[in-house]
Design an enzyme around this catalytic site. Sequence first.
Site, PDB file in Angstrom:
ATOM      1  N   GLY A  49      17.761 -75.458 -53.577  1.00  0.00           N
ATOM      2  CA  GLY A  49      18.863 -75.473 -52.633  1.00  0.00           C
ATOM      3  C   GLY A  49      18.337 -74.911 -51.330  1.00  0.00           C
ATOM      4  O   GLY A  49      17.204 -75.193 -50.950  1.00  0.00           O
ATOM      5  N   GLU A  50      19.106 -74.103 -50.670  1.00  0.00           N
ATOM      6  CA  GLU A  50      18.674 -73.477 -49.417  1.00  0.00           C
ATOM      7  C   GLU A  50      18.721 -71.972 -49.646  1.00  0.00           C
ATOM      8  O   GLU A  50      19.782 -71.398 -49.859  1.00  0.00           O
ATOM      9  CB  GLU A  50      19.612 -73.921 -48.287  1.00  0.00           C
ATOM     10  CG  GLU A  50      18.933 -73.969 -46.917  1.00  0.00           C
ATOM     11  CD  GLU A  50      18.547 -72.592 -46.410  1.00  0.00           C
ATOM     12  OE1 GLU A  50      17.366 -72.399 -46.041  1.00  0.00           O
ATOM     13  OE2 GLU A  50      19.403 -71.702 -46.394  1.00  0.00           O
ATOM     14  N   SER A  51      17.561 -71.335 -49.595  1.00  0.00           N
ATOM     15  CA  SER A  51      17.454 -69.928 -50.017  1.00  0.00           C
ATOM     16  C   SER A  51      18.302 -68.982 -49.163  1.00  0.00           C
ATOM     17  O   SER A  51      18.858 -68.014 -49.685  1.00  0.00           O
ATOM     18  CB  SER A  51      15.992 -69.479 -50.025  1.00  0.00           C
ATOM     19  OG  SER A  51      15.406 -69.608 -48.747  1.00  0.00           O
ATOM     20  N   CYS A  81      11.899 -73.901 -56.539  1.00  0.00           N
ATOM     21  CA  CYS A  81      11.973 -74.120 -55.093  1.00  0.00           C
ATOM     22  C   CYS A  81      12.658 -72.934 -54.404  1.00  0.00           C
ATOM     23  O   CYS A  81      12.058 -71.883 -54.257  1.00  0.00           O
ATOM     24  CB  CYS A  81      12.633 -75.458 -54.792  1.00  0.00           C
ATOM     25  SG  CYS A  81      12.359 -76.026 -53.114  1.00  0.00           S
ATOM     26  N   ARG A 110       8.437 -70.079 -46.834  1.00  0.00           N
ATOM     27  CA  ARG A 110       9.508 -71.076 -46.920  1.00  0.00           C
ATOM     28  C   ARG A 110       9.058 -72.400 -46.298  1.00  0.00           C
ATOM     29  O   ARG A 110       8.318 -72.401 -45.326  1.00  0.00           O
ATOM     30  CB  ARG A 110      10.754 -70.599 -46.171  1.00  0.00           C
ATOM     31  CG  ARG A 110      11.362 -69.329 -46.695  1.00  0.00           C
ATOM     32  CD  ARG A 110      12.405 -68.717 -45.761  1.00  0.00           C
ATOM     33  NE  ARG A 110      13.453 -69.656 -45.395  1.00  0.00           N
ATOM     34  CZ  ARG A 110      13.580 -70.212 -44.190  1.00  0.00           C
ATOM     35  NH1 ARG A 110      12.747 -69.933 -43.228  1.00  0.00           N
ATOM     36  NH2 ARG A 110      14.566 -71.038 -43.959  1.00  0.00           N
ATOM     37  N   ILE A 138      10.471 -80.755 -52.485  1.00  0.00           N
ATOM     38  CA  ILE A 138      11.462 -81.037 -51.448  1.00  0.00           C
ATOM     39  C   ILE A 138      11.555 -79.814 -50.537  1.00  0.00           C
ATOM     40  O   ILE A 138      12.076 -78.769 -50.956  1.00  0.00           O
ATOM     41  CB  ILE A 138      12.841 -81.361 -52.057  1.00  0.00           C
ATOM     42  CG1 ILE A 138      12.742 -82.528 -53.046  1.00  0.00           C
ATOM     43  CG2 ILE A 138      13.863 -81.656 -50.953  1.00  0.00           C
ATOM     44  CD1 ILE A 138      14.002 -82.758 -53.859  1.00  0.00           C
ATOM     45  N   ARG A 139      11.040 -79.941 -49.301  1.00  0.00           N
ATOM     46  CA  ARG A 139      10.983 -78.774 -48.398  1.00  0.00           C
ATOM     47  C   ARG A 139      10.485 -77.546 -49.156  1.00  0.00           C
ATOM     48  O   ARG A 139      11.031 -76.453 -49.045  1.00  0.00           O
ATOM     49  CB  ARG A 139      12.360 -78.495 -47.774  1.00  0.00           C
ATOM     50  CG  ARG A 139      12.759 -79.505 -46.745  1.00  0.00           C
ATOM     51  CD  ARG A 139      14.132 -79.236 -46.154  1.00  0.00           C
ATOM     52  NE  ARG A 139      14.498 -77.841 -46.166  1.00  0.00           N
ATOM     53  CZ  ARG A 139      15.746 -77.391 -46.274  1.00  0.00           C
ATOM     54  NH1 ARG A 139      16.741 -78.229 -46.398  1.00  0.00           N
ATOM     55  NH2 ARG A 139      16.007 -76.108 -46.274  1.00  0.00           N
ATOM     56  N   HIS A 174      10.492 -79.161 -58.419  1.00  0.00           N
ATOM     57  CA  HIS A 174      11.716 -79.382 -59.194  1.00  0.00           C
ATOM     58  C   HIS A 174      11.423 -80.216 -60.445  1.00  0.00           C
ATOM     59  O   HIS A 174      11.529 -81.445 -60.403  1.00  0.00           O
ATOM     60  CB  HIS A 174      12.741 -80.160 -58.365  1.00  0.00           C
ATOM     61  CG  HIS A 174      13.239 -79.462 -57.156  1.00  0.00           C
ATOM     62  ND1 HIS A 174      14.403 -78.749 -57.145  1.00  0.00           N
ATOM     63  CD2 HIS A 174      12.731 -79.397 -55.890  1.00  0.00           C
ATOM     64  CE1 HIS A 174      14.608 -78.270 -55.922  1.00  0.00           C
ATOM     65  NE2 HIS A 174      13.611 -78.645 -55.155  1.00  0.00           N
ATOM     66  N   GLU A 176      13.343 -80.406 -62.971  1.00  0.00           N
ATOM     67  CA  GLU A 176      14.636 -80.870 -63.490  1.00  0.00           C
ATOM     68  C   GLU A 176      15.019 -82.242 -62.954  1.00  0.00           C
ATOM     69  O   GLU A 176      15.907 -82.894 -63.508  1.00  0.00           O
ATOM     70  CB  GLU A 176      15.734 -79.842 -63.171  1.00  0.00           C
ATOM     71  CG  GLU A 176      16.185 -79.783 -61.721  1.00  0.00           C
ATOM     72  CD  GLU A 176      15.254 -79.028 -60.794  1.00  0.00           C
ATOM     73  OE1 GLU A 176      15.579 -78.940 -59.595  1.00  0.00           O
ATOM     74  OE2 GLU A 176      14.199 -78.518 -61.244  1.00  0.00           O
TER      75      GLU A 176
END
Length: 195
Positions: A49-51, A81, A110, A138-139, A174, A176
């Site tokens: 997600g976005e940390s 991530c 990051r 992903i990023r 990821h 998953e």
Amino acid sequence: MSTPLIGVLALQGDVREHLIALAAADAVARPVRRPEELAEVDALVIPGGESTTMSKLATVFGVLEPLRERVRSGMPVYGTCAGLIMLADKILDPRSGQETIGGIDMIVRRNAFGRQNESFEAAVDVTGIDGPVEGVFIRAPWVESVGAEVEVLAEHGGHIVAVRQGRALATSFHPELTGDHRVHALFTEMVRAAG
């Protein structure tokens, strides 16, 4: 412990995919948002997600401090991530006010592999898993450095992308999202061993 109860921090990110992967790895999985839900599980997955957002939401939902305490007291935890960033003791380039749970003696960077449009997939050899794992980046962050107690499980392009310290596991990628549940199975075995 034959069938562990593993929570997935359900504040943001790919919660559903982790629940499916854990079920495929013979765990009972449920979403966790609040301290009372955290208290019921044997272990926890912290999704991507976005940390920065995740850190703020964890504070808003009152789960950040209880989560830190559970990790300090030895609860098995796995972060992917943004979850890897959340488990880092130090972020090299944190956003203003960004906090982590900590638990792994590492420094992370990051978005190290680039922006959203630079996302990619790559085969990654992970210690403890037979054959390469398809990693979705992903990023994605990478691990800049680790302390003496941290075991490096995988590298990609000369950068550390999977680590373990005691009962804490983290990957930059990821698993998953691929249908390959071997990393979740490895974590489920860690939870059983902690039993």
